[in-house]
Design a protein around this motif. Structure first.
Motif, PDB file in Angstrom:
ATOM      1  N   TRP A 347       0.836  -1.193   0.000  1.00  0.00           N
ATOM      2  CA  TRP A 347       0.000   0.000   0.000  1.00  0.00           C
ATOM      3  C   TRP A 347       0.874   1.247   0.000  1.00  0.00           C
ATOM      4  O   TRP A 347       2.022   1.226   0.425  1.00  0.00           O
ATOM      5  CB  TRP A 347      -1.004  -0.003   1.148  1.00  0.00           C
ATOM      6  N   ASN A 348       0.291   2.307  -0.535  1.00  0.00           N
ATOM      7  CA  ASN A 348       0.982   3.591  -0.668  1.00  0.00           C
ATOM      8  C   ASN A 348       0.182   4.684   0.006  1.00  0.00           C
ATOM      9  O   ASN A 348      -1.050   4.665   0.000  1.00  0.00           O
ATOM     10  CB  ASN A 348       1.159   3.983  -2.144  1.00  0.00           C
ATOM     11  N   ALA A 349       0.903   5.646   0.574  1.00  0.00           N
ATOM     12  CA  ALA A 349       0.296   6.866   1.104  1.00  0.00           C
ATOM     13  C   ALA A 349       0.971   8.052   0.427  1.00  0.00           C
ATOM     14  O   ALA A 349       2.192   8.056   0.223  1.00  0.00           O
ATOM     15  CB  ALA A 349       0.456   6.945   2.615  1.00  0.00           C
ATOM     16  N   ASP A 350       0.193   9.055   0.088  1.00  0.00           N
ATOM     17  CA  ASP A 350       0.684  10.219  -0.649  1.00  0.00           C
ATOM     18  C   ASP A 350       0.046  11.462  -0.047  1.00  0.00           C
ATOM     19  O   ASP A 350      -1.181  11.570   0.048  1.00  0.00           O
ATOM     20  CB  ASP A 350       0.306  10.074  -2.126  1.00  0.00           C
ATOM     21  N   LEU A 351       0.890  12.405   0.357  1.00  0.00           N
ATOM     22  CA  LEU A 351       0.404  13.648   0.955  1.00  0.00           C
ATOM     23  C   LEU A 351       1.136  14.809   0.319  1.00  0.00           C
ATOM     24  O   LEU A 351       2.373  14.831   0.281  1.00  0.00           O
ATOM     25  CB  LEU A 351       0.643  13.649   2.472  1.00  0.00           C
ATOM     26  N   ARG A 352       0.391  15.810  -0.212  1.00  0.00           N
ATOM     27  CA  ARG A 352       0.999  16.977  -0.849  1.00  0.00           C
ATOM     28  C   ARG A 352       0.279  18.250  -0.404  1.00  0.00           C
ATOM     29  O   ARG A 352      -0.954  18.282  -0.315  1.00  0.00           O
ATOM     30  CB  ARG A 352       0.948  16.858  -2.373  1.00  0.00           C
ATOM     31  N   LEU A 353       1.064  19.273  -0.180  1.00  0.00           N
ATOM     32  CA  LEU A 353       0.541  20.590   0.182  1.00  0.00           C
ATOM     33  C   LEU A 353       1.171  21.608  -0.750  1.00  0.00           C
ATOM     34  O   LEU A 353       2.393  21.649  -0.909  1.00  0.00           O
ATOM     35  CB  LEU A 353       0.890  20.929   1.637  1.00  0.00           C
ATOM     36  N   SER A 354       0.333  22.418  -1.384  1.00  0.00           N
ATOM     37  CA  SER A 354       0.841  23.422  -2.327  1.00  0.00           C
ATOM     38  C   SER A 354       0.201  24.769  -2.028  1.00  0.00           C
ATOM     39  O   SER A 354      -0.906  24.850  -1.476  1.00  0.00           O
ATOM     40  CB  SER A 354       0.558  23.008  -3.768  1.00  0.00           C
ATOM     41  N   ALA A 365       5.161  20.836  -1.405  1.00  0.00           N
ATOM     42  CA  ALA A 365       5.929  19.905  -0.587  1.00  0.00           C
ATOM     43  C   ALA A 365       5.130  18.620  -0.465  1.00  0.00           C
ATOM     44  O   ALA A 365       3.886  18.646  -0.392  1.00  0.00           O
ATOM     45  CB  ALA A 365       6.220  20.487   0.790  1.00  0.00           C
ATOM     46  N   GLY A 366       5.830  17.487  -0.478  1.00  0.00           N
ATOM     47  CA  GLY A 366       5.108  16.226  -0.457  1.00  0.00           C
ATOM     48  C   GLY A 366       5.840  15.139   0.313  1.00  0.00           C
ATOM     49  O   GLY A 366       7.058  15.192   0.518  1.00  0.00           O
ATOM     50  N   PHE A 367       5.057  14.151   0.719  1.00  0.00           N
ATOM     51  CA  PHE A 367       5.585  12.982   1.428  1.00  0.00           C
ATOM     52  C   PHE A 367       4.917  11.745   0.840  1.00  0.00           C
ATOM     53  O   PHE A 367       3.698  11.725   0.628  1.00  0.00           O
ATOM     54  CB  PHE A 367       5.280  13.068   2.924  1.00  0.00           C
ATOM     55  N   GLU A 368       5.714  10.716   0.545  1.00  0.00           N
ATOM     56  CA  GLU A 368       5.190   9.458   0.030  1.00  0.00           C
ATOM     57  C   GLU A 368       5.754   8.299   0.841  1.00  0.00           C
ATOM     58  O   GLU A 368       6.919   8.339   1.275  1.00  0.00           O
ATOM     59  CB  GLU A 368       5.542   9.275  -1.448  1.00  0.00           C
ATOM     60  N   TYR A 369       4.930   7.287   1.028  1.00  0.00           N
ATOM     61  CA  TYR A 369       5.339   6.125   1.800  1.00  0.00           C
ATOM     62  C   TYR A 369       4.807   4.871   1.117  1.00  0.00           C
ATOM     63  O   TYR A 369       3.661   4.852   0.653  1.00  0.00           O
ATOM     64  CB  TYR A 369       4.783   6.218   3.219  1.00  0.00           C
ATOM     65  N   GLN A 370       5.641   3.850   1.029  1.00  0.00           N
ATOM     66  CA  GLN A 370       5.204   2.566   0.490  1.00  0.00           C
ATOM     67  C   GLN A 370       5.620   1.458   1.444  1.00  0.00           C
ATOM     68  O   GLN A 370       6.781   1.370   1.852  1.00  0.00           O
ATOM     69  CB  GLN A 370       5.788   2.293  -0.897  1.00  0.00           C
ATOM     70  N   TYR A 371       4.654   0.622   1.783  1.00  0.00           N
ATOM     71  CA  TYR A 371       4.903  -0.533   2.635  1.00  0.00           C
ATOM     72  C   TYR A 371       4.625  -1.789   1.827  1.00  0.00           C
ATOM     73  O   TYR A 371       3.495  -2.051   1.431  1.00  0.00           O
ATOM     74  CB  TYR A 371       4.004  -0.484   3.873  1.00  0.00           C
ATOM     75  N   ASP A 372       5.690  -2.546   1.544  1.00  0.00           N
ATOM     76  CA  ASP A 372       5.557  -3.798   0.813  1.00  0.00           C
ATOM     77  C   ASP A 372       5.208  -4.900   1.802  1.00  0.00           C
ATOM     78  O   ASP A 372       6.086  -5.579   2.347  1.00  0.00           O
ATOM     79  CB  ASP A 372       6.851  -4.115   0.061  1.00  0.00           C
ATOM     80  N   ARG A 373       3.926  -5.067   2.014  1.00  0.00           N
ATOM     81  CA  ARG A 373       3.442  -5.998   3.040  1.00  0.00           C
ATOM     82  C   ARG A 373       3.735  -7.448   2.680  1.00  0.00           C
ATOM     83  O   ARG A 373       4.000  -8.285   3.544  1.00  0.00           O
ATOM     84  CB  ARG A 373       1.942  -5.791   3.235  1.00  0.00           C
ATOM     85  N   ARG A 396       9.653   2.051   2.167  1.00  0.00           N
ATOM     86  CA  ARG A 396      10.402   3.173   1.619  1.00  0.00           C
ATOM     87  C   ARG A 396       9.553   4.440   1.712  1.00  0.00           C
ATOM     88  O   ARG A 396       8.324   4.384   1.636  1.00  0.00           O
ATOM     89  CB  ARG A 396      10.818   2.908   0.167  1.00  0.00           C
ATOM     90  N   HIS A 397      10.244   5.549   1.879  1.00  0.00           N
ATOM     91  CA  HIS A 397       9.551   6.824   1.963  1.00  0.00           C
ATOM     92  C   HIS A 397      10.354   7.884   1.220  1.00  0.00           C
ATOM     93  O   HIS A 397      11.562   7.730   0.997  1.00  0.00           O
ATOM     94  CB  HIS A 397       9.328   7.255   3.425  1.00  0.00           C
ATOM     95  N   GLY A 398       9.658   8.926   0.820  1.00  0.00           N
ATOM     96  CA  GLY A 398      10.290  10.015   0.096  1.00  0.00           C
ATOM     97  C   GLY A 398       9.719  11.356   0.527  1.00  0.00           C
ATOM     98  O   GLY A 398       8.511  11.486   0.789  1.00  0.00           O
TER      99      GLY A 398
END
Length: 657
Positions: A347-354, A365-373, A396-398
């Motif tokens: 699953w992935n999570a994606d958060l962005r604020l502009s 600015a943004g944050f992304e996260y992926q969890y390979d379950r 992994r996160h970015g």
């Protein structure tokens, strides 16, 4: 199985199709509808087409911080494009090969043998869809989106890791689906072609007075007696035809209410492949099977925070299951079956604020996260007996920041920086810089610099681990590109871009040792040239030339790397927009593959499209002159014959609700 579903859809469609001639006669003299007006080709070239892939917000392609190529639904219909592979073949710098099971895409002169499109990032409506075993971009029948549901495809070539992180090595491909405005009512379509492939699709869309809107699309297909890409002995031809078939189904839907959007998709595919067991086997030909099952769900939230701030948040869950089954007869003359399975869940999570709060700046600015379950590759027997099991668990996160800075009325500067870190793969920092000059109303100059990375995936780990070979370090690329676009007259414009890239630690298979390892430095230079001409009568001509050269440390050209590609398309109205003829010419220079030379080729495709009111009929011919051309996408075995002449008939009907 898909075939009963296909017959049911076709049976439901035939009564409606029986009414089409009368409908066509009734509307022949009617004035054009709004949709027909939207289909009409403008008589002037446009430089203001919107794109959102290069900067993650909508803006004119002329001002975007990247060269961006766009294929719209109008072009998809006119050119008779059948799938994502066909669409990507029209894009400058991209080339596609088929081994009968998978479509492999090369970009700007680099298509590494055995790469499952892991160096291109594929998005659906901005959502990452590369799977988590091979990092594969699935472009065949297992792809979630039926081509009729695509509003446009955007391709931003060049490093994209400053915005998107892993896999955006050679570029980003964003497939944007249609909205309810184009999918309203009930729509039915059937396709059949000379290669024994039959398809059916039904979709329904609705916009309610309460403010919500939704659409759902279902499709199924079947193909029998699929031709082999290699020579088959005459006495085995009947058995090969019997054991060579494919079928599948897809479902895709969207529901939107206020700031919330829910999307979900499912694709299933079963492909039977004949395998010759040899003269000593009790059964000369047996049937292998490949079974693919994929699904996703994503929930998005977009909200305006006051006058100057925008929030975007999304969470998605995805699953992939790919099985290969190989029957055999054991020494006791008992039937059995080897099984290979790649299973992934993540699953992935994606958060962005502009914000545009500060004058001349569009900050994001943004944050992304992926969890390979779940990540596993298993080998054994189909009864559950395991011979080998390999698994992984990764996170992994970015974090990224981007500033689209308007320096003056004629100059924009885009600055970006992203930091990525993964449990498997380590950390990477990637910057981007793009300067755009619009000092003339008819021209744009762009100077772009960026970098990208790709970490080894689970499949590459799995190959190296039993051999106790070191895991390859992440591969990296840096690219500098200069692009110029100018409109010479209202009906004529051209573009030209020059680029140079330096790659290091490219992850490649060593066929002598059967392990993946990092290569030395690789240099890539190229140019992409384009010309567009329109006429007042609705005719449209597009010409693209890609020149590229990719060499290793010894100065030798790489395998599967054509130096020249030429792509031409032309569209001509015959009776207004209700009847239009189009053709494509696609050519590619010769390539090498581990000592073999594969000749270049030129293919001609043509489509006749008739669209009276809510009815559409398309007759297409692909590889019209039946050119025999070959590819060797895995770098092993005999060169594989690619698609020969194929004639396809497509009929669709829409009913308003």
């Amino acid at each position: 199985m898909a075939w009963p579903k296909l017959r049911a859809l076709a049976a439901g469609l035939l009564p409606a199709l029986a009414l089409l001639p009368a409908q066509a006669q009734q509307t022949a003299q009617d004035p054009p509808s709004l949709e027909e007006l939207l289909r009409q080709a403008p008589s002037e070239v446009t430089r203001d087409i919107e794109e959102s892939t290069s900067s993650r917000f909508a803006r004119s392609a002329a001002q975007a911080p990247s060269v961006t190529y766009v294929v719209t639904d109008v072009e998809i219909a006119r050119q008779g494009l059948r799938n994502m592979a066909d669409i990507l073949r029209t894009m400058p710098g991209l080339y596609v090969a088929d081994d009968g099971e998978f479509f492999y895409v090369g970009a700007r002169g680099l298509g590494r043998p055995g790469d499952f499109n892991a160096r291109l990032l594929f998005l659906v409506d901005g959502m990452r869809v590369n799977e988590n075993i091979y990092d594969a971009g699935l472009l065949g029948p297992e792809f979630f989106v039926d081509v009729d549901l695509i509003d446009r495809v955007e391709y931003a070539p060049g490093p994209g890791s400053a915005l998107y992180g892993n896999n955006a090595f050679f570029g980003v491909v964003n497939i944007i689906t249609k909205g309810v405005d184009k999918l309203h009512g009930l729509q039915l379509r059937v396709n059949t072609d000379s290669q024994h492939r039959h398809e059916a699709r039904v979709s329904v869309g609705h916009r309610a007075e309460q403010g919500w809107e939704s659409w759902l699309a279902l499709s199924a297909y079947q193909q029998d007696a699929i031709g082999m890409p290699f020579m088959v002995q005459p006495d085995l031809q009947q058995a090969f035809n019997q054991f060579s078939w494919e079928r599948g189904q897809r479902a895709l839907g969207m529901f939107k209410f206020g700031d919330w959007t829910l999307r979900s998709g499912v694709s299933q595919r079963e492909h039977a492949i004949p395998e010759y067991k040899g003269p000593d086997s009790p059964v000369a030909v047996m049937q292998d099977r490949r079974i693919s099952d994929n699904h996703f769900a994503v929930l998005e939230y977009q909200h305006q925070l006051g006058q100057d701030w925008q929030l975007y948040a999304a969470i998605s869950a995805k699953h992939t299951d790919y099985r290969s089954l190989y029957p055999f007869i054991d020494p006791e003359q008992r039937w059995n079956e080897y099984s290979s399975r790649a299973l992934g869940s993540w699953w992935n999570a994606d958060l962005r604020l502009s914000t545009q709060r500060w004058r001349d700046h569009n900050l994001m600015a943004g944050f992304e996260y992926q969890y390979d379950r779940k990540q596993s590759i298993t080998y054994g027997l189909s009864d559950g007996t395991l011979f080998d099991y390999f698994y992984g668990v990764n996170r992994r996160h970015g974090l990224f920041v981007q500033d689209a800075w308007t320096l003056s009325e004629s100059q924009q500067l885009t600055l970006g920086l992203r930091y990525d870190e993964a449990r498997a793969g380590g950390a990477s920092t990637n910057p981007r810089l793009a300067w755009t000059w619009n000092g003339r109303p008819d021209a744009t100059l762009k100077l772009m610099y960026g970098s990208a990375f790709r970490a080894a995936n689970l499949y590459e780990y799995h190959v190296n681990a039993p051999m106790e070979a070191p895991i390859p370090t992440p591969e990296r690329i840096r690219t500098l590109e200069l692009a110029w676009e100018q409109r010479l007259t209202p009906q004529l414009q051209y573009r030209a871009s020059l680029y140079g890239s330096r790659m290091r630690d490219l992850i490649s298979i060593n066929h002598e040792l059967d392990v993946f390892e990092n290569s030395g430095a690789i240099h890539n230079v190229g140019a992409e040239l384009g010309l567009e001409r329109r006429w007042a009568g609705g005719q449209q001509l597009q010409l693209g030339v890609s020149l590229q050269r990719t060499t290793d440390t010894a100065g030798a050209s790489l395998d599967n790397s054509p130096h020249v590609m030429v792509k031409t398309s032309y569209s001509q109205p015959l009776a207004g927009e209700r009847l239009r003829w189009s053709w494509q010419l696609q050519s590619e220079s010769r390539t090498s593959s581990r000592g073999l030379q594969l000749p270049g080729y030129a293919l001609l495709n043509t489509t006749l499209l008739w669209r009276p009111a809510d009815f559409e009929l398309a007759l297409s011919a692909y590889n019209l002159t039946d050119v025999r051309y070959f590819a060797r996408p895995l770098g092993l075995g005999v060169p594989l014959l690619q698609e020969g002449r194929t004639v396809r008939l497509s009929i669709s009907r829409r009913f308003g609700l």
